[in-house]
Design a protein around this motif. Structure first.
Motif, PDB file in Angstrom:
ATOM      1  N   GLU A   1       5.954  11.282   2.767  1.00 54.00           N
ATOM      2  CA  GLU A   1       6.139  11.235   1.312  1.00 54.00           C
ATOM      3  C   GLU A   1       5.200  12.222   0.619  1.00 54.00           C
ATOM      4  O   GLU A   1       5.552  12.826  -0.387  1.00 54.00           O
TER       5      GLU A   1
ATOM      6  N   ASN B   1       0.797  -1.226   0.000  1.00 54.30           N
ATOM      7  CA  ASN B   1       0.000   0.000   0.000  1.00 54.30           C
ATOM      8  C   ASN B   1       0.831   1.279   0.000  1.00 54.30           C
ATOM      9  O   ASN B   1       0.414   2.282  -0.568  1.00 54.30           O
ATOM     10  N   GLU B   2       1.986   1.278   0.653  1.00 53.59           N
ATOM     11  CA  GLU B   2       2.810   2.495   0.632  1.00 53.59           C
ATOM     12  C   GLU B   2       3.278   2.836  -0.777  1.00 53.59           C
ATOM     13  O   GLU B   2       3.090   3.976  -1.237  1.00 53.59           O
TER      14      GLU B   2
ATOM     15  N   SER C   1       2.307   6.137  -3.423  1.00 54.78           N
ATOM     16  CA  SER C   1       3.302   6.908  -4.176  1.00 54.78           C
ATOM     17  C   SER C   1       2.961   6.919  -5.668  1.00 54.78           C
ATOM     18  O   SER C   1       2.954   7.976  -6.309  1.00 54.78           O
TER      19      SER C   1
ATOM     20  N   ARG D   1       5.164   7.343   7.249  1.00 57.10           N
ATOM     21  CA  ARG D   1       5.952   7.397   6.012  1.00 57.10           C
ATOM     22  C   ARG D   1       5.125   7.942   4.843  1.00 57.10           C
ATOM     23  O   ARG D   1       5.620   8.712   4.027  1.00 57.10           O
ATOM     24  N   VAL D   2       3.869   7.533   4.775  1.00 56.22           N
ATOM     25  CA  VAL D   2       2.999   8.013   3.693  1.00 56.22           C
ATOM     26  C   VAL D   2       2.805   9.522   3.793  1.00 56.22           C
ATOM     27  O   VAL D   2       2.877  10.246   2.791  1.00 56.22           O
TER      28      VAL D   2
ATOM     29  N   LEU E   1      -4.205   1.155   4.786  1.00 50.66           N
ATOM     30  CA  LEU E   1      -3.197   1.675   5.713  1.00 50.66           C
ATOM     31  C   LEU E   1      -3.822   2.189   7.008  1.00 50.66           C
ATOM     32  O   LEU E   1      -3.119   2.628   7.908  1.00 50.66           O
TER      33      LEU E   1
ATOM     34  N   ALA F   1       3.852   3.060   8.938  1.00 48.58           N
ATOM     35  CA  ALA F   1       3.488   3.183   7.520  1.00 48.58           C
ATOM     36  C   ALA F   1       2.730   4.480   7.265  1.00 48.58           C
ATOM     37  O   ALA F   1       2.970   5.176   6.274  1.00 48.58           O
ATOM     38  N   GLN F   2       1.813   4.816   8.174  1.00 48.30           N
ATOM     39  CA  GLN F   2       1.063   6.061   8.032  1.00 48.30           C
ATOM     40  C   GLN F   2       1.997   7.259   8.055  1.00 48.30           C
ATOM     41  O   GLN F   2       1.856   8.191   7.248  1.00 48.30           O
TER      42      GLN F   2
END
Length: 567
Positions: free
Chosen positions: A355, A70-71, A75, A351-352, A107, A348-349
């Protein structure tokens, strides 16, 4: 993994051929092959071929969501969306936003998933594409389900199904039926837990009917993967109606079909569900034996969610057989996997979101490059240094003790560090930023009447409500005993006021009697929007003054700062 072999490699493979092949692989459910083809096409496409690159990125995003990646899906979808905006391609925007909604959903960014779904619906309507609107409504319904609004979820899912039956195809109708079935089964569980047996039975019957329709449609399509998904969906309905014999027979069929066509993960899930079905029948020793046989396969599968459910099933089986030591061991493993899953999702959240910030910075760089390349080179250097400073500051903030222990929200220290940065970014970008101060009405009375333990439970529940009602990009913090703050970057005063009012209603309508009999809780909110050049303390002071007016105006209301900044 699929019943059909992928097409042979093409040499030389043109970008157009690769894109066609990627689309064909999506249609038959071979997402790994489609991902490989679309990624190769992206490499082969010329930089100036915006439509081709957008299509490749859109397919890459879809494939990655289906593969659980999902990450990278976020992107790819974000890049595709930027290209479709430049092309003013509303259909492409809608299709990509629906995929982005699914990635956010998986996510755990449910508010962002809802926003993406709403934008997808708007773009589909602008494009006049009712099939794409079906998918957008489906994504909106799924997001509302996770935001604990099953009625609103069901309404959007039913609208999606109605549109799909007229303007869509098998895939759109099937997806709506499956999701409606899952929604109704969830409602049945909720009604049953509340003691509303008649409502539970009605929801269960409706859910079973949709599940049956979905399976019939899947069988007509000849798509084996859809049949397997529909079978597992119908098993849930049969299990809920206590028709364990039919559920067991259907799981046997599902297991055989999955084995026949090479869908190993689904075959494993069917075998696991058979073991859990034996548990529901009270056959704990046969269930434990089946689970023990499956354990090496579950560990080898690498599916964290399946492993978590497996450990809990092992705990239940051992507990019923009075093997308490083994039961405790599996329960501890289940709890550990729960914690690991929460940490991984939070990381993960983060990092998203980071980004997303980096992508917006890059997009601004490219826009500037079109007008003045020399100035952009200098600007790029400055942005890179600024990004490094922001990264260092973010890491320092993460190491600091910036979390409130009771609500797990950021505390005042985190606000003092973060709010000036948000104000500076808003000032530089020329975008609005709203700040609200929130206070629990008559909180001392709650502590006096119900005790400080219940008071703490109220604050913890309020923290959860704040997280649900705000976006992942918002700053939400507890800054005092019963006082909270939230900052909404990019939100106008009207948008922020709507969020505050939605939160106020959510708090007033929360099931407080389940926390303590006779308990009722309301909040007062003061809201202000950033003025040019304003400092963090000045903005907070104006929000505090608005909160004072809300308190003295009768409480349980939202008061907005009276002076609105000039545009």
């Amino acid at each position: 993994m699929n019943d059909r072999q992928p097409p042979p490699p093409v040499a030389p493979a043109s970008a157009a051929l690769l894109l066609d092949r990627a689309a064909e692989a999506i249609a038959r459910g071979d997402h790994r092959q489609s991902l490989a083809d679309s990624a190769q096409a992206l490499t082969a496409l010329a930089p100036e071929d915006a439509p081709g690159r957008a299509a490749a990125l859109r397919m890459m995003a879809l494939n990655r969501t289906r593969l659980g990646e999902n990450e990278p899906a976020v992107s790819a979808a974000t890049q595709a969306l930027a290209l479709y905006h430049e092309l003013e391609d509303r259909a492409g925007q809608s299709d990509t936003l629906s995929t982005l909604s699914i990635a956010y959903h998986q996510l755990g960014l449910y508010r962002d998933a809802l926003d993406a779904g709403v934008q997808a619906q708007a773009a589909a309507r602008e494009a006049g594409d009712l099939r794409l609107e079906c998918w957008a409504l489906l994504r909106i319904g799924m997001a509302y389900e996770r935001l604990d609004d099953p009625a609103l979820s069901a309404a959007h899912l039913r609208e999606s199904l109605a549109l799909a039956r007229v303007h869509g195809g098998d895939e759109e109708v099937f997806a709506a039926q499956v999701n409606l079935s899952a929604n109704l089964l969830g409602q049945a569980d909720h009604h049953r837990d509340a003691g509303h047996d008649a409502a539970a039975a009605a929801a269960l019957d409706a859910g079973r009917e949709f599940a049956t329709q979905a399976l019939a449609r899947a069988r007509e399509s000849g798509n084996v993967h859809r049949q397997l998904v529909a079978m597992l969906n119908l098993v849930g309905a049969l299990r809920g109606s206590r028709d364990t014999a039919a559920a067991s027979a259907l799981l046997d069929d599902c297991q055989r079909l999955a084995r026949q066509h090479g869908f190993r993960p689904i075959e494993l899930i069917a075998a696991f569900e058979l073991a859990r079905l034996a548990q529901r029948r009270g056959q704990h020793k046969p269930a434990l034996d089946r689970l023990a046989e499956l354990q090496p396969q579950v560990l080898a599968a690498g599916d964290a969610e399946l492993r978590r459910e497996f450990e809990y099933a092992m705990y239940l089986a051992n507990k019923h057989l009075r093997r308490y030591h083994r039961a405790l061991l599996h329960l501890e493993r289940h709890a550990k996997l729960d914690r690991e899953q929460l940490v991984q999702r939070a990381e993960a959240q983060a990092r998203v979101l980071l980004e997303r910030i980096e992508f917006e910075q890059t997009k601004r760089e490219l826009d500037q490059a079109r007008t003045d390349m020399q100035a952009e080179r200098a600007r790029s250097t400055e942005l890179e240094a600024a990004q490094q400073r922001l990264q260092a500051e973010a890491e320092a903030m993460a190491r600091a003790a910036g979390e409130d222990a009771l609500t797990r929200l950021p505390n005042r220290r985190a606000v003092e560090e973060t709010l000036p940065q948000l104000l500076s970014a808003s000032e530089d970008a020329g975008t609005p930023l709203s700040l609200a101060m929130l206070d629990v009405d008559h909180f001392k009375r709650v502590n006096d009447q119900h005790g400080h333990g219940i008071g703490d439970a109220v604050l913890a529940a309020l923290g959860d409500l704040l997280r649900v009602q705000t976006r992942a990009s918002d700053l939400v913090a507890r800054v005092g005993g019963e006082e909270f703050l939230f900052v909404l970057p990019g939100a106008t005063l009207a948008q922020a006021a709507a969020t505050c009012e939605r939160l106020r209603l959510a708090v007033a309508g929360y099931a407080w009697p389940t926390v303590a009999p006779g308990l009722a809780v309301t909040i007062s909110v003061g809201l202000a929007i950033r003025r040019p050049g304003e400092s963090a303390p000045e903005l907070m002071k104006r929000a505090d003054e608005a909160l004072y007016r809300a308190k003295h105006g009768g409480r349980n209301r939202v008061a907005v700062d009276e002076v609105v900044p000039a545009p």
